[in-house]
Scaffold this active site. Structure first.
Site, PDB file in Angstrom:
ATOM      1  N   LYS A 190      51.224  49.303  30.354  1.00  0.00           N
ATOM      2  CA  LYS A 190      50.509  48.058  30.053  1.00  0.00           C
ATOM      3  C   LYS A 190      49.321  47.924  30.989  1.00  0.00           C
ATOM      4  CE  LYS A 190      50.831  43.735  31.365  1.00  0.00           C
ATOM      5  NZ  LYS A 190      49.386  43.413  31.307  1.00  0.00           N
ATOM      6  N   GLU A 265      51.850  48.968  44.501  1.00  0.00           N
ATOM      7  CA  GLU A 265      50.557  49.124  45.190  1.00  0.00           C
ATOM      8  C   GLU A 265      49.889  47.767  45.126  1.00  0.00           C
ATOM      9  OE1 GLU A 265      49.456  51.833  46.589  1.00  0.00           O
ATOM     10  OE2 GLU A 265      50.839  53.328  45.820  1.00  0.00           O
ATOM     11  N   CYS A 299      41.166  47.253  46.044  1.00  0.00           N
ATOM     12  CA  CYS A 299      42.293  46.956  46.935  1.00  0.00           C
ATOM     13  C   CYS A 299      42.014  47.510  48.324  1.00  0.00           C
ATOM     14  CB  CYS A 299      43.566  47.561  46.382  1.00  0.00           C
ATOM     15  SG  CYS A 299      43.459  49.332  46.150  1.00  0.00           S
ATOM     16  N   GLU A 398      42.881  37.900  50.790  1.00  0.00           N
ATOM     17  CA  GLU A 398      42.108  38.879  50.028  1.00  0.00           C
ATOM     18  C   GLU A 398      41.161  38.126  49.084  1.00  0.00           C
ATOM     19  OE1 GLU A 398      44.193  41.170  47.030  1.00  0.00           O
ATOM     20  OE2 GLU A 398      43.138  42.970  47.680  1.00  0.00           O
TER      21      GLU A 398
HETATM   22  P1  NAD Z   1      47.804  40.730  38.801  1.00  0.00           P
HETATM   23  O1  NAD Z   1      48.829  41.070  39.797  1.00  0.00           O
HETATM   24  O2  NAD Z   1      47.701  39.350  38.305  1.00  0.00           O
HETATM   25  O3  NAD Z   1      47.909  41.672  37.510  1.00  0.00           O
HETATM   26  C1  NAD Z   1      48.051  43.059  37.565  1.00  0.00           C
HETATM   27  C2  NAD Z   1      48.876  43.486  36.366  1.00  0.00           C
HETATM   28  O4  NAD Z   1      50.173  42.895  36.443  1.00  0.00           O
HETATM   29  C3  NAD Z   1      48.303  43.063  35.019  1.00  0.00           C
HETATM   30  O5  NAD Z   1      48.557  44.078  34.081  1.00  0.00           O
HETATM   31  C4  NAD Z   1      49.104  41.821  34.699  1.00  0.00           C
HETATM   32  O6  NAD Z   1      49.163  41.534  33.320  1.00  0.00           O
HETATM   33  C5  NAD Z   1      50.474  42.209  35.233  1.00  0.00           C
HETATM   34  N1  NAD Z   1      51.368  41.100  35.548  1.00  0.00           N
HETATM   35  C6  NAD Z   1      51.036  39.857  36.003  1.00  0.00           C
HETATM   36  N2  NAD Z   1      52.163  39.104  36.166  1.00  0.00           N
HETATM   37  C7  NAD Z   1      53.216  39.904  35.826  1.00  0.00           C
HETATM   38  C8  NAD Z   1      54.630  39.700  35.798  1.00  0.00           C
HETATM   39  N3  NAD Z   1      55.188  38.538  36.141  1.00  0.00           N
HETATM   40  N4  NAD Z   1      55.409  40.712  35.393  1.00  0.00           N
HETATM   41  C9  NAD Z   1      54.872  41.903  35.053  1.00  0.00           C
HETATM   42  N5  NAD Z   1      53.540  42.153  35.040  1.00  0.00           N
HETATM   43  C10 NAD Z   1      52.724  41.158  35.448  1.00  0.00           C
HETATM   44  O7  NAD Z   1      46.442  41.240  39.321  1.00  0.00           O
HETATM   45  P2  NAD Z   1      45.384  40.554  40.187  1.00  0.00           P
HETATM   46  O8  NAD Z   1      46.055  39.917  41.349  1.00  0.00           O
HETATM   47  O9  NAD Z   1      44.433  39.769  39.390  1.00  0.00           O
HETATM   48  O10 NAD Z   1      44.705  41.962  40.594  1.00  0.00           O
HETATM   49  C11 NAD Z   1      44.075  42.215  41.718  1.00  0.00           C
HETATM   50  C12 NAD Z   1      45.055  42.694  42.771  1.00  0.00           C
HETATM   51  O11 NAD Z   1      45.423  44.051  42.549  1.00  0.00           O
HETATM   52  C13 NAD Z   1      44.449  42.646  44.130  1.00  0.00           C
HETATM   53  O12 NAD Z   1      45.342  42.023  45.013  1.00  0.00           O
HETATM   54  C14 NAD Z   1      44.295  44.106  44.496  1.00  0.00           C
HETATM   55  O13 NAD Z   1      44.289  44.348  45.868  1.00  0.00           O
HETATM   56  C15 NAD Z   1      45.436  44.713  43.796  1.00  0.00           C
HETATM   57  N6  NAD Z   1      45.225  46.165  43.637  1.00  0.00           N
HETATM   58  C16 NAD Z   1      45.943  47.014  44.431  1.00  0.00           C
HETATM   59  C17 NAD Z   1      45.732  48.396  44.365  1.00  0.00           C
HETATM   60  C18 NAD Z   1      46.509  49.340  45.245  1.00  0.00           C
HETATM   61  O14 NAD Z   1      46.508  50.546  44.953  1.00  0.00           O
HETATM   62  N7  NAD Z   1      47.158  48.890  46.291  1.00  0.00           N
HETATM   63  C19 NAD Z   1      44.781  48.893  43.476  1.00  0.00           C
HETATM   64  C20 NAD Z   1      44.066  47.993  42.685  1.00  0.00           C
HETATM   65  C21 NAD Z   1      44.305  46.625  42.774  1.00  0.00           C
END
Ligand code: NAD
Length: 505
Positions: A190, A265, A299, A398
């Site tokens: 997804k 991650e 990230c 962040e």
């Molecule tokens: P998010 O956590 O809201 O969403 C990420 C994904 O998770 C999406 O596909 C979303 O639909 C899904 N999701 C959301 N709630 C969920 C749930 N309850 N159950 C299952 N899936 C769910 O993303 P965001 O916070 O908007 O994204 C940015 C974040 O991602 C930042 O904190 C960034 O640092 C992090 N990130 C980390 C890495 C890494 O490798 N450590 C890489 C890229 C981004």
């Protein structure tokens, strides 16, 4: 499939009008699911839409993956056959690089040129790397007790739920897919609901490469609906997630109820430490790239720039002057350095940190507002602030945008204390030409990755992941193997070994 929506800027490509679930090797015909629009961050116009998969649709996708795992050829194939199929995926990604970069740009706003240089090649490398890796991996044999031969082999775990973020959709989600299927697993993927386009196209390339139907299935939708149904599903054996820390905690607790291993991650607030002994120009280039590349939505951004007092005035002045000259604009323009942020609510959140910083006594050095000259699109000026202390929110939270926070330190110990004074620990950067200082710093910093005198370099053989609230588990060669395989111990006597005999009266 609905009528495709034609492209304005690159007429040779088109987005799917509606993205339906991809299950068992094909996109389903349109159904009566909830439809979520997909918007182009540069113009805010709708460029596609996804059908949101509910629990019943997720169940269908998981069952397809389960059947492919239990009965299909993929987990049973010769490794050489799996390698060939994965290399074919990589070759197809390279052949279709322009289209994939264009699709990725259409829903993320990441500059096309940046995607062509980094994001799309990385997706191909992910498949090439894991194809290579499985050709070299081996188990263990224990012979210390010479009456027995004990073998440790690795087997695929089963069906994985792979949930990706919106900031680098294809590069990061393809890493999960490649690592997962290389070892013989099947999966349901997804992408983030805002950025489904390139990942949907990848499904067709995976199919074209000859990976059997059901090995990789795709659903789309919001996290609390589709993502949650995936994590909960009893047919899912393990969960790999990249995204925000709060989401990671929710996912882990849901997965915990089913005792499913998770790889998480998560977010970061990474320290970029510039010692006075650094090569000034290289550290400056690295600091700018560290916070402003990929539209600042990384990230691993070096978002907390800690500068030694001796060089702080000069460094901050040089950084600010360069930041103000960064070209913000149309992500399809090859000269653009920063495109629009991914979606409106995100732009508003990033901008809100300007007020938060000022209220805490920080000085706005440059930017701090929407970029001028745009009537539409989520464009923001490259922004930098100087914070009065590392305890401020702009040092601890962040922001995830083109927003750099400077803090000034005195001496090595204060730099390390500040770097570690964070709930995150994903990566860190150290700039110093004094080998002793650099090495000492790499030992003292608490983060999963340390880069010395370089901006981000991703070595796929090495583990990537964070400590503290930046995550759990690692991705990369051996780390991915550990996550996506289960060890099996088999013990065989070399010759008939004496046994106690029960029931002999
Ligand atoms: P998010 O956590 O809201 O969403 C990420 C994904 O998770 C999406 O596909 C979303 O639909 C899904 N999701 C959301 N709630 C969920 C749930 N309850 N159950 C299952 N899936 C769910 O993303 P965001 O916070 O908007 O994204 C940015 C974040 O991602 C930042 O904190 C960034 O640092 C992090 N990130 C980390 C890495 C890494 O490798 N450590 C890489 C890229 C981004």
């Amino acid at each position: 499939m609905d009528q495709p929506i034609a492209a304005e800027t690159a007429p040779e490509f088109a987005t799917r009008g509606r993205i339906t679930p991809f299950i068992d090797g094909a996109f389903l015909p349109p159904g009566d699911a909830i439809i979520l629009p997909v918007l182009y961050p540069a113009t805010e116009e709708q460029v596609s839409a996804v059908e949101e998969a509910d629990a019943a649709m997720v169940d269908r996708a998981v069952k397809a993956a389960r059947t492919a795992f239990e009965h299909g050829p993929w987990p049973r194939m010769q490794v050489a056959e799996r390698q060939a199929a994965m290399r074919k995926v990589a070759a197809l990604i390279r052949t279709h690089a322009r289209e994939l970069a264009w699709l990725e740009c259409r829903n993320s706003g990441i500059p096309f040129a940046h995607l062509m240089r980094l994001g799309i090649p990385r997706a191909a490398q992910n498949f090439e790397f894991f194809a290579e890796f499985i050709g070299q991996s081996a188990g263990q044999v224990y012979t210390q007790d010479n009456r027995y031969l004990t073998l440790v082999t690795r087997e695929p775990v089963g069906v994985a739920a792979l949930i990706g973020p919106w900031n680098s959709p294809l590069a990061l989600t393809s890493m999960k897919i490649a690592g997962c299927i290389a070892f013989g697993n099947c999966c349901v993927v997804k992408p983030a609901e805002q950025t489904p386009l390139a990942v949907a196209r990848l499904m067709e390339l995976i199919q074209e490469a000859g990976i059997p139907p059901g090995v990789v299935n795709l659903v789309n939708g919001r996290g609390h609906i589709t993502g949650d149904a995936m994590v909960r599903h009893p047919g899912v054996d393990l969960v790999s997630f990249t995204g925000g820390t709060a989401t990671g905690k929710t996912i882990m607790s849901t997965a915990g109820a089913g005792l499913k291993p998770c790889s998480l991650e998560l977010g970061g607030k990474s320290a970029n430490i510039i010692f006075a002994s650094a090569n000034f120009e290289r550290a400056l280039d690295g600091a700018l790239l560290g916070i402003f590349s990929n539209n600042g939505q990384q990230c691993l951004a070096g978002s907390r720039i800690l500068v030694e007092r001796r060089i702080a005035d000069d460094f901050i002045a040089a950084f600010t002057a360069r930041a103000a000259r960064i070209k913000v604009g149309d992500p399809m323009d090859p000269m653009t350095e920063i495109g629009p942020l991914a979606f409106r609510a995100h732009l508003e959140r990033v901008l809100s940190y300007v007020g938060i910083a000022e209220a805490e006594g920080a000085t706005l050095l440059t930017g701090g507002a929407r970029a001028p000259g745009f009537t539409r699109g989520h464009y923001m000026q490259p922004t930098a602030v100087l914070a009065p202390s590392n305890q401020t929110r702009v040092c601890q939270e962040e922001v995830f945008g083109p927003f750099a926070t400077f803090v000034i330190f005195d001496g090595f110990d204060e730099a390390i204390a500040m770097a570690n004074e964070s709930r995150f620990g994903l990566v860190s950067y150290v700039w110093s030409d004094d080998v002793g200082i650099a090495l000492k710093a790499t030992r003292a910093i608490r983060s999963g990755v340390v880069w010395v005198n370089t901006p981000m370099v991703r070595e796929l053989r090495a583990p990537f992941g964070g400590v503290k609230e930046s995550g759990l588990g690692r991705e990369g060669g051996h780390s991915s193997m550990q996550f996506y395989t289960a060890e099996k111990t088999t013990t065989i006597p070399v010759e008939a070994v004496g046994m106690a005999r029960m029931g002999m009266g």
